[in-house]
Scaffold this active site. Structure first.
Site, PDB file in Angstrom:
ATOM      1  N   TRP A  19     -11.022  -4.527  -8.518  1.00 37.51           N
ATOM      2  CA  TRP A  19      -9.553  -4.952  -8.784  1.00 37.51           C
ATOM      3  C   TRP A  19      -9.795  -6.250  -8.261  1.00 37.51           C
ATOM      4  CZ3 TRP A  19      -5.123  -7.230  -6.837  1.00 37.51           C
ATOM      5  CH2 TRP A  19      -4.161  -7.067  -7.536  1.00 37.51           C
TER       6      TRP A  19
ATOM      7  N   CYS B 258      -9.502  -2.100  -5.064  1.00 37.89           N
ATOM      8  CA  CYS B 258     -11.075  -1.481  -4.916  1.00 37.89           C
ATOM      9  C   CYS B 258     -11.150  -0.166  -4.403  1.00 37.89           C
ATOM     10  CB  CYS B 258     -11.911  -2.704  -4.375  1.00 37.89           C
ATOM     11  SG  CYS B 258     -11.671  -4.345  -4.974  1.00 37.89           S
TER      12      CYS B 258
ATOM     13  N   LYS C 270      11.232  -0.172  -9.798  1.00 38.34           N
ATOM     14  CA  LYS C 270      10.474   0.859 -10.494  1.00 38.34           C
ATOM     15  C   LYS C 270      10.604   0.355 -12.015  1.00 38.34           C
ATOM     16  CE  LYS C 270       8.801   2.488  -8.450  1.00 38.34           C
ATOM     17  NZ  LYS C 270       8.844   2.754  -6.974  1.00 38.34           N
TER      18      LYS C 270
ATOM     19  N   ARG D  18      -6.149   4.296  -7.795  1.00 39.60           N
ATOM     20  CA  ARG D  18      -5.718   3.196  -7.042  1.00 39.60           C
ATOM     21  C   ARG D  18      -5.776   1.837  -7.917  1.00 39.60           C
ATOM     22  NH1 ARG D  18      -7.691   3.705  -1.588  1.00 39.60           N
ATOM     23  NH2 ARG D  18      -8.080   1.317  -1.619  1.00 39.60           N
TER      24      ARG D  18
ATOM     25  N   GLU E 244      15.586  -0.300  -5.381  1.00 40.41           N
ATOM     26  CA  GLU E 244      14.124   0.469  -5.637  1.00 40.41           C
ATOM     27  C   GLU E 244      14.327   0.818  -7.020  1.00 40.41           C
ATOM     28  OE1 GLU E 244      11.626   1.194  -4.621  1.00 40.41           O
ATOM     29  OE2 GLU E 244      11.132   2.944  -5.335  1.00 40.41           O
TER      30      GLU E 244
ATOM     31  N   ASN F 185     -15.216  -3.896  -0.467  1.00 39.07           N
ATOM     32  CA  ASN F 185     -13.687  -4.136  -0.259  1.00 39.07           C
ATOM     33  C   ASN F 185     -13.437  -5.022   0.830  1.00 39.07           C
ATOM     34  OD1 ASN F 185     -14.089  -2.047  -2.176  1.00 39.07           O
ATOM     35  ND2 ASN F 185     -12.738  -0.587  -0.864  1.00 39.07           N
ATOM     36  N   GLY F 186     -12.377  -6.001   0.200  1.00 39.91           N
ATOM     37  CA  GLY F 186     -11.963  -6.986   1.320  1.00 39.91           C
ATOM     38  C   GLY F 186     -12.184  -8.303   0.958  1.00 39.91           C
TER      39      GLY F 186
ATOM     40  N   GLU G  33       8.386  -2.599 -12.648  1.00 37.24           N
ATOM     41  CA  GLU G  33       6.922  -2.191 -12.618  1.00 37.24           C
ATOM     42  C   GLU G  33       6.439  -1.254 -13.839  1.00 37.24           C
ATOM     43  OE1 GLU G  33       7.409   0.193  -8.771  1.00 37.24           O
ATOM     44  OE2 GLU G  33       5.297  -0.667  -8.485  1.00 37.24           O
TER      45      GLU G  33
ATOM     46  N   HIS H 148      28.253 -15.446  -7.088  1.00 36.40           N
ATOM     47  CA  HIS H 148      27.784 -16.435  -6.626  1.00 36.40           C
ATOM     48  C   HIS H 148      26.350 -16.999  -7.456  1.00 36.40           C
ATOM     49  CE1 HIS H 148      30.439 -16.230  -3.344  1.00 36.40           C
ATOM     50  NE2 HIS H 148      30.152 -14.975  -3.112  1.00 36.40           N
TER      51      HIS H 148
ATOM     52  N   LYS I 117      -2.793   0.735  -6.237  1.00 36.07           N
ATOM     53  CA  LYS I 117      -1.866   1.724  -5.457  1.00 36.07           C
ATOM     54  C   LYS I 117      -1.907   1.474  -4.003  1.00 36.07           C
ATOM     55  CE  LYS I 117       0.391   5.438  -4.839  1.00 36.07           C
ATOM     56  NZ  LYS I 117       1.877   5.486  -5.072  1.00 36.07           N
TER      57      LYS I 117
HETATM   58  C1  F6R Z   1       6.263   0.117  -5.669  1.00 30.83           C
HETATM   59  C2  F6R Z   1       4.726   0.321  -5.073  1.00 30.83           C
HETATM   60  C3  F6R Z   1       4.487  -1.056  -3.973  1.00 30.83           C
HETATM   61  C4  F6R Z   1       4.387  -0.416  -2.756  1.00 30.83           C
HETATM   62  C5  F6R Z   1       3.980  -1.665  -1.747  1.00 30.83           C
HETATM   63  C6  F6R Z   1       3.640  -1.209  -0.334  1.00 30.83           C
HETATM   64  O1  F6R Z   1       6.477   1.428  -6.517  1.00 30.83           O
HETATM   65  O2  F6R Z   1       4.350   1.128  -4.973  1.00 30.83           O
HETATM   66  O3  F6R Z   1       5.690  -1.764  -4.196  1.00 30.83           O
HETATM   67  O4  F6R Z   1       5.532   0.159  -2.335  1.00 30.83           O
HETATM   68  O5  F6R Z   1       2.756  -2.103  -2.415  1.00 30.83           O
HETATM   69  O6  F6R Z   1       2.493  -0.204  -0.302  1.00 30.83           O
HETATM   70  P1  F6R Z   1       2.469   0.612   0.826  1.00 30.83           P
HETATM   71  O7  F6R Z   1       3.465   1.466   1.142  1.00 30.83           O
HETATM   72  O8  F6R Z   1       1.063   1.482   0.493  1.00 30.83           O
HETATM   73  O9  F6R Z   1       2.324  -0.446   2.051  1.00 30.83           O
END
Ligand code: F6R
Length: 595
Positions: free
Chosen positions: A77, A2, A483, A27, A479, A103-104, A486, A502, A590
Site C-alpha cells: 500500500w 502492506c 460509513k 487489508r 459513524e 512493512n513500516g 468511506e 452556527h 484495514k
Molecule cells: C472505518 C474504519 C477506520 C478505522 C480506523 C482505526 O470504517 O475502519 O476509520 O476505524 O482506521 O482503525 P483501528 O480500529 O484498527 O485502530
C-alpha cells in the site's frame, strides 16, 4: 495496508504464498509481489500493480520452473514512491542475492541512501525499503552470516519494520521486527512468518510473536536473536483464526455478511462478559487501579465507539472523560489519576501506537480494547479487553464497532460498580438492558431491509449528506457519516444538531439529505425543524414514529445502538447502487500502519 508472508516449506513456496497473499487482500493493497527460490538456487522476483490474479498469471508463465519451499511475498500500500511494478516489493540489493519485503517506514532512508550511493550502491527505486537490501548487502560482504548481517544492518536504521529477507543460493530466510507486527510458526509442513495471522492461519496451530529488536531465522530450530544475542523463543499462542470464518458463503460481499453477523456476535460477546458486570468482577480481574478520569484514544470508527463509551462513563459515573484523536494525542496534558482506554480493532494502528508513547499517557495505566489480543497495542497495554468480533474482512468497520460498544460498555459498568460509583442494583438493570441488544440489532436489520431501499433510490444523485444527533446519538451519527463517505465516496458531514445554526445550516437547501439519529433528546425537534424549513429532506432513525424506527430504548447509556444497522445498510446500499467496491473502498486500508 502492506502485508508480509514468508515460508520455508517442504512443498513449493508458491503454493503457500499465492493463498497467503489472497488472505491478506482484505487489508487493502495496490501492488503485490513474491521472490521465490528455484531449484538450483536462483531467486525469481515477480511483481505486479494488478490484483493477485495478475500475479497468478505471472506464476503461470513460470510453469516450467521448479521452485523450492523458500519464498517471500508482499502486498503493498504505497507510501514512499508511486504505484509501479518497480516500486512493488520484494526489493533487491545490487547483486540480486538479497530480496526483502518490508512493512513500516525507514525514517532515515534519505541519509542512508546517500551514504550507500557514495559507497557505490545503485538504487533501482525511490522506495525507503530498498535501503534495507543494500545495508544487508554491505554487512554480508566478506561472507557475513545472514542473521548477523540483518541485525547489524537494522542497527543503522531508524523507524519501524517487519521484514523478511530471502538469501539467494541458500534459500535461508531471516525475519525481523520493530514497531510493526510479525509472527512466526513452525508446522509439519514447514516454517512460516506473516505480518497478519490471516495469511498463514490455514496451516498453523500456534505461533510466536516477534518483540521489537528480534531477528529470527525461519528454520525448524527457529534461531531466535534479540539485540544480536541468541535468546529463547517467546511462549507460543494458540491460533484460533480459521479460514472458514472468512468464507463469504452465500453473501455477495463481506460488508453484507458482517452487518448481518452483528446480532449473533453481540450475543456471543455478551455471553462472555455479562457474568462479571453487575458484581464488578470483569473490572477487578484486569488488576487495574481505580481511576478518577478517563481518557479515550482512537481513530475513525474506533474513536466513534470510544465516544459512546465516554458518554456512558460520564452519565453513569459522573467522571470527567476526554476523547482524543490518536494522531493529536501528543498535545494532551496527562492527569495522574487517569486511565487511558485505547480503542483499536486491529491493535496495529500507527497513530494509536505512537499515542501510547506520547506524554498524553505518561504515568497512566493503559487499557486496550481491541479485536486482536496478540497485537502490538495489546502487548503495550497494562490490560486488555477483547472485543471478540471475530475476523472482519470488509475494510470499513461494522461488527467491530458494535462489539467495541458492547464490550466497552460492559467493562465500564463493571468498573463503576467496582469503584462504588454505581450500585449493583442499577448495574443489574443495565445488564438486563444489555441482554436485549442482540434482539434490538436483529429487529433493526429487519426494519432496515424494508426502509432503506426507497431512501437510497431517492438519494442516489445527492452529492452531499448531513448527519446530525445530540448527546448519546451523536457518535452514531458520526459513524453513519463515516460509513457513508468511506463506501460511497460522497461528502457526508456529521454535526451536533445544536451546531447547525452556527454554520453548517448554510449547506442545507431544497432536497439536501439530513440523516437524524434520534436518541430521544427533547431539543432535537427544534433542530430538525430548522432544516425542514430550509427544504432539507429529513430521514430520522429513532424510536417508533421515526422514518426508520430502530431504537426501542432511548435511555440506554450506550445510546441508540439500533441505529447502527440502518446507517451501515444505507452506506452499503447506496455504494452498491453507485458501483463501488464496498469491501475495498478506494484509498483505504484495514490496518493503518503509517502515521
Ligand atoms: C472505518 C474504519 C477506520 C478505522 C480506523 C482505526 O470504517 O475502519 O476509520 O476505524 O482506521 O482503525 P483501528 O480500529 O484498527 O485502530
Amino acid at each position: 495496508m502492506c502485508g508480509i508472508i514468508a515460508c520455508r516449506t517442504h512443498r513449493p513456496a508458491s503454493e503457500y504464498l499465492r493463498i497467503g497473499l489472497r488472505r491478506l487482500e482484505y487489508r487493502g493493497y495496490d501492488s503485490v509481489g513474491v521472490a521465490l527460490q528455484a531449484v538450483g538456487g536462483d531467486v525469481l522476483r515477480l511483481r505486479t500493480i494488478g490484483r493477485i490474479n495478475s500475479l497468478e498469471t505471472l506464476l503461470g508463465q513460470c510453469a516450467e520452473t521448479e521452485f523450492t519451499g523458500a519464498g517471500i511475498g508482499h502486498t503493498r500500500w504505497a507510501t514512499h514512491g508511486s504505484v509501479t511494478e518497480d516500486n512493488a516489493h520484494p526489493h533487491a540489493d545490487c547483486t540480486g542475492e538479497i530480496s526483502v519485503v518490508h512493512n513500516g517506514i525507514i525514517e532515515n532512508a534519505a541519509s542512508l541512501r546517500a551514504e550507500l550511493a557514495c559507497a557505490g550502491h545503485s538504487f533501482a527505486t525511490p522506495v525507503d525499503s530498498e535501503v534495507l537490501c543494500h545495508l544487508i548487502e554491505d554487512e554480508r560482504l566478506g561472507g557475513g552470516d545472514l542473521v548477523d548481517a540483518v541485525h547489524k544492518a537494522l542497527s543503522r536504521v531508524q523507524g519501524s519494520w517487519a521484514i523478511a529477507v530471502l538469501e539467494e543460493g541458500t534459500g535461508r530466510i531471516a525475519v525481523a521486527a520493530k514497531g510493526s507486527p510479525l509472527l512466526v510458526a513452525h508446522t509439519d509442513q514447514g516454517d512460516f512468518a506473516a505480518s497478519d495471522i490471516a495469511a498463514i492461519a490455514d496451516w498453523i496451530d500456534e505461533f510466536r510473536v516477534l518483540e521489537d529488536g528480534d531477528v529470527v531465522e525461519l528454520t525448524n530450530t527457529q534461531r531466535w536473536c534479540h539485540a544480536g544475542v541468541v535468546v529463547s523463543p517467546p511462549m507460543a499462542s494458540r491460533c484460533d483464526w480459521r479460514s472458514e470464518d472468512v468464507e463469504l458463503h452465500d453473501y455477495t460481499d463481506y460488508m453484507a455478511k458482517e452487518i448481518d453477523e452483528q446480532p449473533h456476535v453481540a450475543a456471543r460477546v455478551l455471553d462472555g462478559l455479562i457474568g462479571g458486570v453487575a458484581n464488578g468482577r470483569l473490572w477487578n480481574d484486569l488488576g487495574l487501579p481505580a481511576f478518577g478520569r478517563l481518557q479515550v484514544i482512537g481513530c475513525g470508527t474506533s474513536l466513534n465507539a470510544g465516544n459512546v463509551i465516554a458518554n456512558l462513563v460520564r452519565s453513569l459515573g459522573a467522571l470527567p472523560v476526554t476523547t482524543v484523536v490518536a494522531s493529536e494525542a501528543a498535545a494532551q496534558v496527562p492527569d495522574p489519576d487517569q486511565l487511558c482506554l485505547a480503542v483499536s480493532q486491529s491493535g496495529e494502528t500507527a497513530d494509536v501506537l505512537r499515542a501510547m508513547e506520547s506524554s498524553a499517557v505518561d504515568g497512566s495505566y493503559v487499557l486496550a480494547l481491541t479485536n486482536n489480543s496478540h497485537s502490538t497495542l495489546a502487548r503495550l497495554a497494562d490490560a486488555v479487553i477483547e472485543c471478540s468480533a471475530g475476523p472482519e474482512i470488509g475494510v470499513a468497520a461494522s461488527k467491530t464497532f458494535v462489539c467495541q460498544v458492547i464490550s466497552g460498555s460492559a467493562l465500564m459498568i463493571s468498573a463503576l460498580v467496582a469503584m462504588n460509583r454505581l450500585s449493583a442494583g442499577a448495574a443489574t438493570r443495565l445488564v438486563d438492558d444489555l441482554r436485549r441488544v442482540p434482539d434490538q440489532l436483529a429487529a433493526a436489520s429487519t426494519v432496515a431491509r424494508g426502509a432503506i431501499p426507497p431512501i437510497v433510490d431517492e438519494f442516489v444523485d445527492a452529492d452531499g449528506f448531513i448527519f446530525i444527533g445530540r448527546g448519546s446519538g451523536l457518535p452514531y451519527a458520526a459513524e453513519g457519516a463515516l460509513k457513508l463517505k468511506e463506501l460511497t465516496y460522497r461528502w457526508a458531514e456529521c454535526c451536533p444538531a445544536g451546531e447547525l445554526k452556527h454554520g453548517p445550516l448554510a449547506l442545507v437547501g431544497p432536497g439536501t439529505p439530513i440523516v437524524v439519529v434520534d436518541s430521544g433528546e427533547p431539543k432535537l425537534a427544534c433542530n430538525v425543524a430548522e432544516v425542514a424549513s430550509r427544504g432539507g429532506r429529513i430521514v430520522t432513525l429513532g424510536p417508533a414514529g421515526s422514518s426508520v424506527p430502530v431504537v426501542d430504548n432511548v435511555s440506554a447509556p450506550w445510546g441508540p445502538i439500533g441505529a447502527t444497522v440502518p446507517l451501515q445498510v444505507l452506506a452499503r446500499s447506496l455504494a452498491l447502487t453507485l458501483g463501488r467496491d464496498v469491501d475495498k473502498p478506494r484509498n483505504l486500508a484495514k490496518s493503518v500502519t503509517v502515521e
